[in-house]
Scaffold this active site. Structure first.
Site, PDB file in Angstrom:
ATOM      1  N   SER A 120      31.819  28.433  35.363  1.00 24.06           N
ATOM      2  CA  SER A 120      31.726  28.985  34.018  1.00 24.06           C
ATOM      3  C   SER A 120      30.384  28.604  33.380  1.00 24.06           C
ATOM      4  O   SER A 120      29.332  28.961  33.908  1.00 24.06           O
ATOM      5  CB  SER A 120      32.916  28.515  33.178  1.00 24.06           C
ATOM      6  OG  SER A 120      33.035  29.261  32.005  1.00 24.06           O
ATOM      7  N   ASP A 130      38.768  38.372  36.172  1.00 28.31           N
ATOM      8  CA  ASP A 130      38.278  37.342  35.249  1.00 28.31           C
ATOM      9  C   ASP A 130      38.264  37.924  33.835  1.00 28.31           C
ATOM     10  O   ASP A 130      37.503  38.850  33.544  1.00 28.31           O
ATOM     11  CB  ASP A 130      36.872  36.917  35.672  1.00 28.31           C
ATOM     12  CG  ASP A 130      36.366  35.691  34.921  1.00 28.31           C
ATOM     13  OD1 ASP A 130      36.815  35.463  33.783  1.00 28.31           O
ATOM     14  OD2 ASP A 130      35.511  34.974  35.476  1.00 28.31           O
ATOM     15  N   HIS A 149      39.559  33.517  36.246  1.00 33.48           N
ATOM     16  CA  HIS A 149      38.356  32.748  35.955  1.00 33.48           C
ATOM     17  C   HIS A 149      38.382  31.358  36.564  1.00 33.48           C
ATOM     18  O   HIS A 149      37.377  30.886  37.099  1.00 33.48           O
ATOM     19  CB  HIS A 149      38.206  32.645  34.433  1.00 33.48           C
ATOM     20  CG  HIS A 149      36.952  31.965  33.972  1.00 33.48           C
ATOM     21  ND1 HIS A 149      35.701  32.539  34.065  1.00 33.48           N
ATOM     22  CD2 HIS A 149      36.753  30.745  33.393  1.00 33.48           C
ATOM     23  CE1 HIS A 149      34.791  31.722  33.573  1.00 33.48           C
ATOM     24  NE2 HIS A 149      35.405  30.615  33.160  1.00 33.48           N
TER      25      HIS A 149
END
Length: 429
Positions: free
Chosen positions: A239, A330, A365
């Site tokens: 991320s 995601d 994600h």
């Protein structure tokens, strides 16, 4: 069940790393007997997590999770590790929970039990036919854990067992902040000296936390350690950590990572890099949308992908091998679209050969090490404005779990190839 010949439940190995599979077998059952295999974890946050599968014993009175099919429960089909990857909070638990091991010097304790019949609730109120306690570790025996507070850097360095020297890694998590050690501990268990970097710590937010110098200092702490091969240090990030990895590899004039791994990231935040810039970017996120459950969807904030190079990290400057790992469901980051743009930018510079990309269907994600529970949505406190929301991460449990297992194996292969091998062509995935 016969009282004279009690069922025997075995789990092998009973002590293992978290990314190692185990085998669960029940013997001494009556033939064609319905039973439920159940796993239970009491987390460090004082919540119960459970998974279970419904089985029927064969003509020998045996059930094997590796060979037999679960016909119901939190997972179905032939799933040897379903008792781990399908873990979920026990009914009645708090909403938005996420399971994370914070004290890596102790194991995750998993209670595996077998119950008579196909049951779906009230496991802790019933007596199992048999139970086994298993240990799942992030730290292999001999891994050193060293707290780091030097050069303004905060974190924890994990050194593999043995004399070394070893390749090194700078390990960065996302915008939730704080210090997370478990991936670094596991990487050290696989032969990589890894620094779990702390930044965005609650109550400790510092301007330096988004300045390139902070991450350069952290990288150099790894590089300068006597048990690290100085020219074999890479970066892994998820991320925001992936965004940082791209930015460091492209923009730093002082350090040169040997390779980078970016999980669920993008290149769309051209910070230079200050807290003010991050706060300004946060204002855009106030325009985000919510799904039907009022879960926060972040991915649309950065779509469409800008065409202006000034609005993104110039990945054309990257000169080391890099691996992008993304899920196509995601809901937090437009990672797949960003990966396509990264490929176009690198192709224009003639360095596309440095890029390897893994994209997994129905994957969200939070791509974690293998057999970690899947979290489609969890509680999250947004940086800077400190608003508490439930964030939609995305993914379908079975597909996401398969992606975690496959991607971890390929991440380790990528790191092994580029940090241990004397050559650095494109990763062989």
């Amino acid at each position: 069940m016969s009282p004279t010949i009690p069922p025997i439940l075995s789990v092998h190995p009973t002590r293992a790393l978290v990314d190692e599979p185990f085998k669960v077998v029940v013997e001494n059952l009556p033939p064609a007997s319905p039973v439920t295999l159940h796993s239970l974890i009491y987390s460090e946050d004082k919540d119960y997590w459970e998974a279970y599968g419904h089985y029927t014993s064969d003509h020998r009175g045996i059930v094997s999770a590796a060979e037999d099919v679960s016909v119901g429960g939190t997972y179905t089909g032939k799933e040897p590790m379903g008792l781990l990857w399908s873990l979920r909070p026990e009914p009645g638990s708090r909403t938005g929970l996420r399971f994370r091991k914070r004290i890596v010097t102790s194991p995750i304790l998993v209670h595996v039990s077998v119950y008579s019949g196909h049951i779906t609730q009230g496991f802790r109120e019933q007596s199992p036919l048999a139970s086994v306690l298993t240990e799942r570790w992030y730290m292999a025996p001999g891994v050193q854990r060293i707290e780091v507070k030097e050069r303004g850097v905060r974190g924890t360095l994990f050194i593999p067992p043995g004399p070394g020297p070893f390749p090194g890694l700078l390990d960065m998590w996302g915008g939730g902040g704080g210090l997370l050690e478990y991936r670094s501990a596991l990487l050290a268990s696989h032969g990589f000296a890894s620094l779990a970097l702390e930044y965005f710590s609650p109550g400790e937010l510092q301007t330096a936390d988004l300045q390139l110098q902070y991450f350069e200092s952290a990288f150099n702490i790894v590089k300068d350690h006597p048990q690290v091969i100085p020219d074999r240090v890479g970066i892994i990030g998820l991320s925001l950590g992936a965004l940082l990895a791209l930015h460091i590899a492209a923009e730093s004039k002082n350090i040169k990572p040997h390779c980078i791994v970016c999980i669920s990231g993008h290149h769309l935040f051209p910070f230079g890099a200050t807290i003010a810039a991050a706060q300004k970017d946060q204002e855009k996120e106030l325009k985000t949308r919510y799904d039907e459950n009022n879960y926060y969807i972040w991915r649309d904030v950065r779509l469409p992908i800008p065409s202006d190079p000034a609005e993104k990290t110039d990945v054309r400057k990257i000169q080391c091998p890099m691996l992008l790992v993304n899920g196509d469901d995601d809901q937090n980051t437009p990672a797949v679209e960003a990966a396509e743009d990264i490929a176009q930018m690198m192709r224009s510079q003639g360095n596309l050969h440095l890029l390897s990309t893994l994209t997994y269907p129905d994957t969200g994600h939070l791509i974690e090490p293998p057999f970690s529970p899947h979290f489609r949505a969890t509680n999250f406190i947004k940086p800077f404005i400190k608003e508490k929301v439930i964030v939609l991460w995305g993914g379908k449990t079975k597909a996401h779990s398969d992606a975690q297992e496959d991607s971890w194996r390929k991440i380790l292969a990528f790191l092994q190839h580029h940090l241990y091998s004397s050559t650095t062509p494109k990763a062989r995935l």
